[in-house]
Write an enzyme that holds these catalytic residues in place. Structure first.
Site, mmCIF file in Angstrom:
data_model
loop_
_atom_site.group_PDB
_atom_site.id
_atom_site.type_symbol
_atom_site.label_atom_id
_atom_site.label_comp_id
_atom_site.label_asym_id
_atom_site.label_seq_id
_atom_site.Cartn_x
_atom_site.Cartn_y
_atom_site.Cartn_z
ATOM 1 N N GLY B 11 0.842 -1.205 0.000
ATOM 2 C CA GLY B 11 0.000 0.000 0.000
ATOM 3 C C GLY B 11 0.868 1.242 0.000
ATOM 4 O O GLY B 11 1.884 1.289 0.682
ATOM 5 N N ARG B 72 1.193 -5.184 -5.491
ATOM 6 C CA ARG B 72 1.515 -6.457 -4.850
ATOM 7 C C ARG B 72 1.794 -7.435 -5.987
ATOM 8 O O ARG B 72 1.185 -7.357 -7.049
ATOM 9 C CB ARG B 72 0.355 -6.932 -3.973
ATOM 10 C CG ARG B 72 0.093 -5.960 -2.823
ATOM 11 C CD ARG B 72 -1.055 -6.325 -1.917
ATOM 12 N NE ARG B 72 -1.653 -5.103 -1.361
ATOM 13 C CZ ARG B 72 -1.226 -4.508 -0.242
ATOM 14 N NH1 ARG B 72 -0.248 -5.011 0.466
ATOM 15 N NH2 ARG B 72 -1.800 -3.387 0.180
ATOM 16 N N ASP B 103 5.470 -5.195 5.866
ATOM 17 C CA ASP B 103 5.947 -6.535 6.208
ATOM 18 C C ASP B 103 5.916 -7.498 5.019
ATOM 19 O O ASP B 103 6.812 -8.333 4.880
ATOM 20 C CB ASP B 103 5.220 -7.106 7.428
ATOM 21 C CG ASP B 103 3.717 -6.945 7.354
ATOM 22 O OD1 ASP B 103 3.211 -6.649 6.251
ATOM 23 O OD2 ASP B 103 3.051 -7.133 8.380
ATOM 24 N N THR B 126 4.282 2.781 5.386
ATOM 25 C CA THR B 126 2.896 2.364 5.578
ATOM 26 C C THR B 126 2.233 3.351 6.517
ATOM 27 O O THR B 126 2.864 3.861 7.443
ATOM 28 C CB THR B 126 2.779 0.948 6.184
ATOM 29 O OG1 THR B 126 1.468 0.790 6.758
ATOM 30 C CG2 THR B 126 3.791 0.710 7.277
ATOM 31 N N ASP B 128 0.023 2.602 8.605
ATOM 32 C CA ASP B 128 -0.560 1.895 9.753
ATOM 33 C C ASP B 128 0.266 1.949 11.035
ATOM 34 O O ASP B 128 -0.249 1.659 12.116
ATOM 35 C CB ASP B 128 -0.841 0.434 9.376
ATOM 36 C CG ASP B 128 -1.824 0.313 8.227
ATOM 37 O OD1 ASP B 128 -2.774 1.109 8.189
ATOM 38 O OD2 ASP B 128 -1.645 -0.577 7.375
ATOM 39 N N ASP B 130 2.328 -0.038 12.239
ATOM 40 C CA ASP B 130 2.281 -1.296 12.993
ATOM 41 C C ASP B 130 3.541 -2.135 12.810
ATOM 42 O O ASP B 130 3.507 -3.354 12.972
ATOM 43 C CB ASP B 130 1.029 -2.096 12.594
ATOM 44 C CG ASP B 130 0.947 -2.340 11.093
ATOM 45 O OD1 ASP B 130 1.831 -1.846 10.352
ATOM 46 O OD2 ASP B 130 0.010 -3.016 10.650
ATOM 47 N N ARG B 172 -5.579 -1.357 9.739
ATOM 48 C CA ARG B 172 -5.496 -2.835 9.730
ATOM 49 C C ARG B 172 -5.864 -3.406 11.109
ATOM 50 O O ARG B 172 -6.962 -3.150 11.592
ATOM 51 C CB ARG B 172 -4.097 -3.284 9.288
ATOM 52 C CG ARG B 172 -3.837 -2.916 7.817
ATOM 53 C CD ARG B 172 -2.857 -3.867 7.170
ATOM 54 N NE ARG B 172 -1.604 -3.924 7.924
ATOM 55 C CZ ARG B 172 -0.554 -4.640 7.540
ATOM 56 N NH1 ARG B 172 -0.589 -5.322 6.415
ATOM 57 N NH2 ARG B 172 0.540 -4.648 8.262
#
Lengths: 323, 323, 323, 323
Positions: B11, B72, B103, B126, B128, B130, B172
């Protein structure tokens, strides 16, 4: 005319505060006492009415929403409700009203005048720009800018990933918001209630684009489009093009808020002043608007019943610009 | 190390371009030739590889998305795909890679190194936040600012109309985005995957608020919350409180785009330089990150498998601040 | 007409890229080849001319500045310079020009047509809005929004500290930018070249304000005001009111940049299409503009020599709204 | 501790309102009465003290400036002034203070505690980020974002016209604001008080750039630089390079205002809560800060006397990134 009151009603829109400010200060400038009514007709019924000074509207010109809050009122559709409203105005000796809102608001004010003789002048406060009697409504320019800024961000991602984005914008039964969003957002397709764009058209435009090696697409959809919501339209297209990587975004209430744009502050200020002037001139049941850079007053009945046609050349612009 | 290549994968996030720019200019500063690969591992497989100069990255630091595009890649999960990728790198004599992604990207790069010995250093790209091994990921600060600006606009309208807004943000499986959005957006309730907030809690908080004459509410919901999506949660609450005037907004991909914030430009620039430095130091399969203001390199395997816990005191802040 | 070229000239303004995009795509839509010329008349003289495709203008509608760069050209004021320019156009078989710029640009294009017969249609690209023949120029709406956003930030600080801010905005010899900045920025005083506001007026307005317990003031000054620059005016007022805590801000070139507003993207797109249409209709030496929502073409000579008067009621609005 | 008061003092900064909100709500959450004091120490002296409820701080988290207004107080530097301040606090039974401000504020609070024993906990409210005891001060992130957005706009114009822009940013005696502005704004040169950059260096960098066909340059100058103001530095460089087309922009007070960024809202909220907690723990004359993601309390005397060094690697980043 010695005492007037101002209220906002219906869906809120950016610039309503700038308009309230102009009403209040213009009244004071003209030596008139001014009151605020909270929550539209509901506040009139419940007596939520308070005196406003120049300082009551300090530092609000740049703020979204409405400090007077807004609501739709069921009770005002009854004779009893309107009687209570009249009694409360009478108790404050308020002899004129400024209503900032849309067609529902003006309809109510019209009936109220026929029954009780309290004159209202209106300012067009709605993001939808669908009112006859003014080129632009207060909040429209801001809503379009907000939507375009969101589309810009989505396009960053669309370009990075080669996707098709279906973006739903507001506008009730009209494409007034969708058209400039599509032009300004660089969209390949726009779908509005005023013109018919079939799913077949959409599919063909996408396929022609891919064949010319366009990699990402933005489809702007007005909420009132006859083919359905963005979710429904995306599903229909997906059925025809299973390999399409589609994403749906519904901008929603983000479009109603935010600090008003320069144009909305200017328009709201002009019309707020014009509402007070209209009352002073003895007008009633008219909306102040700007048409071709000129201030005009239009009877409420015309703003409600007459249609404001969208420029038909605008839809064609999308085809030219996405060539 | 004489020639390296840079790519973005997974992303996209705001700041990826600033990071690409830093990689390119830092390589040139160190006398290394630098290549760009388009569409992540796909471009490696297809040979979409091109020489980059300093001017290739002029005037991109402020732009959202990624000029190298992202994707992707299914093919890269196969040995044949990776062999093709290796052959293409070999053909250009590229002996080191910088991967900007998350990741999934780092997992692929790890396998690729084990098989073909081409070292990769990663930057955490990212929204996120995370990933273990860095306090902040590139794009996170911008995404949170974008979401808060949207919440500000919604709150204008919430305040004007006395509604309950259920706003779904990205993230996410984590509440990293939701927490600052709730604190900074002045939300009354936050629902994140890391802690359990039952529908009963939500109903009680709303009712307590009304009893204390709060008039509008914002509920921020992380997309991974165990109670469901914003649409589902709003429906559950509506069932308990039929009179509630609720609105749902899903911010969606707007959060992935936009001009990167100051902090994201700084972080992306630092980490882009650090990626090149890492390759020059002979590192492989490590991610550059900033922890406690210090540059650190963390093995890819740790960034994937170790968990980055959210500060538990943050959830409590919402209760204190909405008192 | 088979081949046309487009260029930007004079001071740049937000929306020029949107206009270039519309010219290029509209030309292609009409089956015409289109070229770009870099750095205005300079590029014409130096042969910096290149073929443009639809993809040349992808993803630029939202970007400030101009991808064709801009410059003022001394050499084009000479016959030799214009001869070289003509020879270069001839070499490419370019038989029509679209010029995005202001009065200097149109003056040059007029002479060039008289000498060499190459027709030019112009689009009004300037933030100053001082061109006759269009209600708004491309970039004006964005510049006003940028300035108002800056004034909003300054007002935060003014309100916190009880100061008088003197803010200088652009606009050459006109108050077109200053007026909406003052109305929309909630200023107490505006000073523009078109009307005389003496230092004595300013001092009195400030003192009246203090006596009514206003605590902070914003004075918006057009760069061309007859009383001098913001620095000079602040000094003159300070001399009369030594206790005043004054701050001066000169917004400067910030006003020329930034992503164009919705209105500027729409206007630039409409006018870019209209420029190509004008050439196809056989027009020459005319500027496309929008007057009262209608597309009009105005001879260059009129755009240069006729004056566009500012609405005199606007100045009075400031007095009413700061009551 | 039963009653506390909060005030803002010194230069205002974005996020002060978010911090006030956190102090008020955290106090109420802990069962403590809370008061606001207007205009810093001046309000303490004049008794401008009022009770605050949860609703007093509704809808302010997103607003720049400070609802408590700010001022510097000469009278508080005298014993008589401080005695009056103490008497007013005593009259309200206020037994603890939260001060949002900078080193001047903390110095005053320190003396006040020694003389009258009223404990103060401070929150670092300044855009300059020059306080020891916290990684970031409240308002710093917003100010840097504001400045970078302005630089983005200027760069649009710089790129269009091939100019050198000299941009002066705030920061008192430090380069904390200038450094991320230069990195994030894509500047070619940064001049800060902490390191010496001679005019000769600047001239060389520009000339090297031109020789490599860079066409536009941005020079970011911290207001405290040893070579002078942006105006002075531009003049010195112009003397060496007469053909340079230079423009100077002084961002000024625009940097102090605006809606606080996500990070500033989060930081302000955390530190507001921490200030109340600190008072409840019996602390006095300490500033709450975040260092390496941990909450820490630092004695006022250390925040004033100890220096917070800027990361020396940051200056080098500019050279690498503008290669």
């Amino acid at each position: 005319m010695n005492k007037i009151a101002v209220f906002t009603s219906g869906g809120d829109s950016p610039g309503m505060n700038a308009c309230i400010r102009a009403v209040v200060r213009s009244a004071i400038y003209n030596g008139i006492e001014v009151y605020g009514i909270r929550r539209g007709f509901n506040g009139m019924i419940n007596g939520d009415i308070f005196r406003m000074e120049s300082s009551s509207v300090s530092n609000i010109i740049q703020r979204g929403g409405t400090i007077l809050k807004s609501a739709r009122s069921k009770e005002f559709t009854t004779k009893e409700g309107r009687q209570k409203a009249y009694d409360n105005l009478k108790a404050h000796n308020i002899d004129g009203l400024v209503a900032i809102g849309g067609d529902g608001t003006f309809t109510g004010a019209n009936i109220f005048y026929q029954e009780f003789g309290v004159p209202t002048i209106g300012a067009p406060g709605t993001i939808d720009n669908d009112l006859y009697g003014t080129d632009y409504t207060i909040g429209y320019d801001t809503a379009v800018n907000t939507a375009i800024n969101a589309i810009d961000k989505i396009r960053d991602t669309a370009d990075s990933h080669e996707r098709v984005f279906f973006i739903e914008v507001m506008g009730r039964d009209s494409g007034y918001i969708a058209i400039p969003c599509a032009v300004g957002g660089g969209a390949e397709i726009v779908m509005i209630p005023e013109t018919k764009t079939s799913i077949k058209n959409v599919v063909e435009t996408l396929q022609t684009g891919w064949s010319r090696s366009k990699t990402s697409f933005v489809v702007v959809i007005a909420e009132g489009d006859e083919e359905g919501t963005a979710v429904e339209i995306a599903a229909k297209v997906q059925k025809e093009i299973p390999r399409m990587d589609a994403r749906v975004t519904i901008l929603g209430h983000v479009q109603r808020g935010g600090s008003p744009s320069a144009a909305d502050r200017m328009l709201a200020s002009q019309l707020g002043i014009a509402c007070v002037d209209g009352l002073l001139q003895g007008r009633a049941c008219e909306m102040a608007g700007i048409v071709n850079s000129q201030l005009v007053y239009t009877p409420f009945i015309d703003t409600i019943t007459k249609e404001k046609a969208i420029n038909p050349s605008f839809s064609q612009m999308i085809s030219i610009l996405s060539v």
